[in-house]
Structures are given as structure tokens and as C-alpha cells.
Scaffold this motif. Sequence first.
Motif, PDB file in Angstrom:
ATOM      1  N   THR A 198       8.149 -10.227  -8.622  1.00 46.08           N
ATOM      2  CA  THR A 198       6.708 -10.178  -8.880  1.00 46.08           C
ATOM      3  C   THR A 198       6.036  -9.134  -8.001  1.00 46.08           C
ATOM      4  OG1 THR A 198       6.657 -12.510  -9.517  1.00 46.08           O
ATOM      5  CG2 THR A 198       4.564 -11.509  -8.869  1.00 46.08           C
ATOM      6  N   ALA A 199       6.417  -9.109  -6.728  1.00 40.62           N
ATOM      7  CA  ALA A 199       5.842  -8.116  -5.815  1.00 40.62           C
ATOM      8  C   ALA A 199       6.231  -6.704  -6.229  1.00 40.62           C
ATOM      9  CB  ALA A 199       6.304  -8.402  -4.387  1.00 40.62           C
ATOM     10  N   LYS A 200       7.463  -6.543  -6.670  1.00 42.63           N
ATOM     11  CA  LYS A 200       7.917  -5.217  -7.101  1.00 42.63           C
ATOM     12  C   LYS A 200       7.166  -4.760  -8.343  1.00 42.63           C
ATOM     13  CE  LYS A 200      12.113  -2.605  -8.183  1.00 42.63           C
ATOM     14  NZ  LYS A 200      13.579  -2.685  -8.363  1.00 42.63           N
ATOM     15  N   ILE A 257       0.741  -0.345  -9.510  1.00 41.86           N
ATOM     16  CA  ILE A 257      -0.083   0.612  -8.755  1.00 41.86           C
ATOM     17  C   ILE A 257       0.520   2.009  -8.849  1.00 41.86           C
ATOM     18  CG2 ILE A 257      -1.042   1.193  -6.489  1.00 41.86           C
ATOM     19  CD1 ILE A 257      -2.251  -1.303  -7.740  1.00 41.86           C
ATOM     20  N   LEU A 258       1.826   2.116  -8.726  1.00 45.57           N
ATOM     21  CA  LEU A 258       2.484   3.421  -8.822  1.00 45.57           C
ATOM     22  C   LEU A 258       2.252   4.048 -10.190  1.00 45.57           C
ATOM     23  CD1 LEU A 258       5.915   2.673  -7.086  1.00 45.57           C
ATOM     24  CD2 LEU A 258       3.928   3.834  -6.097  1.00 45.57           C
ATOM     25  N   ASP A 259       2.179   3.227 -11.222  1.00 42.71           N
ATOM     26  CA  ASP A 259       1.971   3.727 -12.575  1.00 42.71           C
ATOM     27  C   ASP A 259       0.626   4.435 -12.738  1.00 42.71           C
ATOM     28  OD1 ASP A 259       4.432   2.800 -13.383  1.00 42.71           O
ATOM     29  OD2 ASP A 259       3.666   0.980 -14.351  1.00 42.71           O
ATOM     30  N   VAL A 306      -0.085   7.568  -2.356  1.00 40.78           N
ATOM     31  CA  VAL A 306      -0.147   6.741  -1.151  1.00 40.78           C
ATOM     32  C   VAL A 306      -0.393   5.307  -1.602  1.00 40.78           C
ATOM     33  CG1 VAL A 306      -1.232   6.321   1.085  1.00 40.78           C
ATOM     34  CG2 VAL A 306      -1.190   8.652   0.158  1.00 40.78           C
ATOM     35  N   ILE A 307       0.384   4.360  -1.043  1.00 37.28           N
ATOM     36  CA  ILE A 307       0.209   2.957  -1.407  1.00 37.28           C
ATOM     37  C   ILE A 307       0.189   2.103  -0.149  1.00 37.28           C
ATOM     38  CG2 ILE A 307       2.700   2.548  -1.716  1.00 37.28           C
ATOM     39  CD1 ILE A 307       1.927   0.693  -4.095  1.00 37.28           C
ATOM     40  N   GLN A 320       8.605  -4.282   1.280  1.00 34.31           N
ATOM     41  CA  GLN A 320       9.969  -4.003   0.827  1.00 34.31           C
ATOM     42  C   GLN A 320      10.003  -3.809  -0.689  1.00 34.31           C
ATOM     43  OE1 GLN A 320      12.385  -7.234   2.335  1.00 34.31           O
ATOM     44  NE2 GLN A 320      11.479  -7.046   4.366  1.00 34.31           N
ATOM     45  N   SER A 321       9.177  -4.557  -1.391  1.00 38.47           N
ATOM     46  CA  SER A 321       9.083  -4.404  -2.843  1.00 38.47           C
ATOM     47  C   SER A 321       8.462  -3.070  -3.204  1.00 38.47           C
ATOM     48  CB  SER A 321       8.272  -5.559  -3.437  1.00 38.47           C
ATOM     49  OG  SER A 321       8.887  -6.802  -3.159  1.00 38.47           O
ATOM     50  N   ALA A 322       7.482  -2.633  -2.417  1.00 41.65           N
ATOM     51  CA  ALA A 322       6.889  -1.319  -2.644  1.00 41.65           C
ATOM     52  C   ALA A 322       7.929  -0.225  -2.402  1.00 41.65           C
ATOM     53  CB  ALA A 322       5.686  -1.125  -1.734  1.00 41.65           C
TER      54      ALA A 322
END
Length: 372
Positions: A236-238, A244-246, A251-252, A261-263
Amino acid sequence: MTISRTKKLAGVAAAAGLLVALAGCGAAPETAPTSSESAPEVVEGFTPCLVSDDGGFNDKSFNQSALEGMERAAEELGVEPIEVESSSANDYAPNLENLIAEGCTFIVSVGFKLSADTIASATANPDVNYAIIDDWADADGDGTTDAPNIKPLQFDTVQAAYLGGYAAAAWSEQAGVNKVGTFGGIPIPPVTIFMDGFVQGVEKYNEDKGGSVETFGWDVEAQDGSMTGGFQANDTAKQTAQGILDQGVDVILPVGGPIYQSARDAIADAGSDTVMLGVDSDLAAVDESVADLVLVSIMKRIDQAVYDATMSAATGDFDVEPYVGTLENEGVGLSGFGAFESELPEGLEDELAALQEQIISGELEVTSPSSP
């Protein structure tokens, strides 16, 4: 749940940087005693104890930082601490009961989520001293802690996050991307305060530089945004990070212990050049797997706050006056830029230093609905 007695845990020293955060009770902390100095006199029977939230002590974040602070104090004091790790919220009350049964005289609860159980434990055990991180222990909202033996350890992290947001915007504009983003674990004050400051810092950069950097993942006015629903590094975190990356960000900011870690994994899967900001600890220093991804970390020195509270409790000088870490007392701040130092936009470090001074002086007001 796991109870452990240890004499020493190898700590991770925070890297020196532009705006290193050193916590203290209203002022920068004094230098720790050297080995040649005598240990302070400890009250008889003193037993310091620590209970984590469900992120666990290996979260590379606030739980680990709290543990390092207590371990450092215990080693200097020559006492044996007791640490209890929670695997779920169902462990909080039993863990606190076990600590009382073990004879703890000073208990630190790590995090907002332990508030109700800490209040109940402190009320039932008025002769035991307590401290709680990221919470006022004020369930009835009357402006005072609900038990007279609890010391709140709070951090006005919005101030440091503001600087982090400004730096993120500068980095993104230099790359010609002009898009940054954030996501969190659970929408509670210790999480959303980072996100508020981050977004406001981006807005400040746009205002000062005539920039057009967009922010995704958090709406300050609505106090709503992308959340994973917990602090676990899971699918879920990934997926939340991927969302957000999409948006095309470079920068995140993941806010919520292990969810960074999921990011990291989402960035790797995407094969992107996105960098991340760490929270709580100097993430590049505590986890080598992200050392080449972390632009900078937004730090709150939980370790120093726990160390100070433990030392005062050990010597009989414990007080319940709330501690609030700020830029002024160096309880919050930015880490160094590590591997990215030589790639920063020209003048950025001077601009950040100037902003910090303006916040400290009150010339620039930076606040959040979650500010302590």
C-alpha cells in the motif's frame, strides 16, 4: 511484543551539516561528559524504560532515535534500561503494564499513538515519571496534561520542514522539472506538520524566485492528501509513493518512519532520477540503501530530548514542563546535503541560513495547524 534488556546499542551519529539539529530544553544541549568525568549521582533504584509504537525500534526514524537517546543516557549513568517493542496498537497497554511490573521508575512512550494508554498508566502509577514524544497527553483538551507525572516532548517540525520544502523546490527548478510531492502514513499532527511545512516552503521559494514549482500529495488548507493508512513499508505504501511519482515529481517526501523504504522501491522500479527527503533522523546516515537518494533530511532530535529527560529523571531533577524543539533551541533543523552538496543550486545554502534566521527572529512566521 518483545521485551529486551540491553547494556548498549550501537548508535548512529548524525552527519554534520548546514543546519544540524541539536535538541535541548530551551537551549542547545551541553557537551556530553567525557569518559574522564565522573558519572552523575543516580537516585536509588532508578530504572529507565522505553516503549515503541508499532513502527518498531528499527524504523530508522523516531523510534530508533528515541532508543539511541535512552541507550546513551543509560550507558553514562551505568544503569540497565528496559526497552519494549510494540508490533501493533494492541500491544501498547500490555507493554506499559509489563514495564510497571519490571519496576520501571521512568517510562518514555514513543509517539502520539500511545497517548491514551500512557495517560491511563501514568494515572494509575503516580509515583512513576513519564515522558511522551509528539503528544501533549491532553485527551480532554483543557490545555494541561491529563496526569501530573507526564512530560510532553514536542517538536515544531514545521519550521525545519519549511526549509526542506524550499530546498526541494530549488532542486526541482534547477532540474527543469518543477514538480515535487509528499505522502504520509496516518493524518496525525506529527505527520501532517512535516507536510504543511514542506508545501509552505515550496510556496516561499516560488514567491521569492518567481518560480512555478507544483506540489502534489498534500493540501494545507484542506488538511488532506495522500496517506498510506499506517507506518509499515508494504504494498500500500509503495502504491501510494508510485501515485506521487506518476505526477512526474523529481523530489518526494515520505512522512511516516519505514514508509520511506516503499518510496525507495517505487523510485527504483520506475528507474527515475527522483530524490527523497528524510524525516526525523539523518536518513542518509542511518540507512546506506538510500544514501544516494536522500537530498536532505528534516530532523527532530528526539534522541537528545529523550537523553535530557532520562538524565534529569535519573538525578531526581525531573520536571513535567513541556519541551518544544524549535530552530532556535536546535531541537529541529536540516541535516547536511551529503552526496548532493556539490550539485546544489548556487546560493541555496545561504538562502536557507537567512530563512532560518528570519524564522528564529520572528520576522518570518512559519506555523501549522499541528504546531505544538
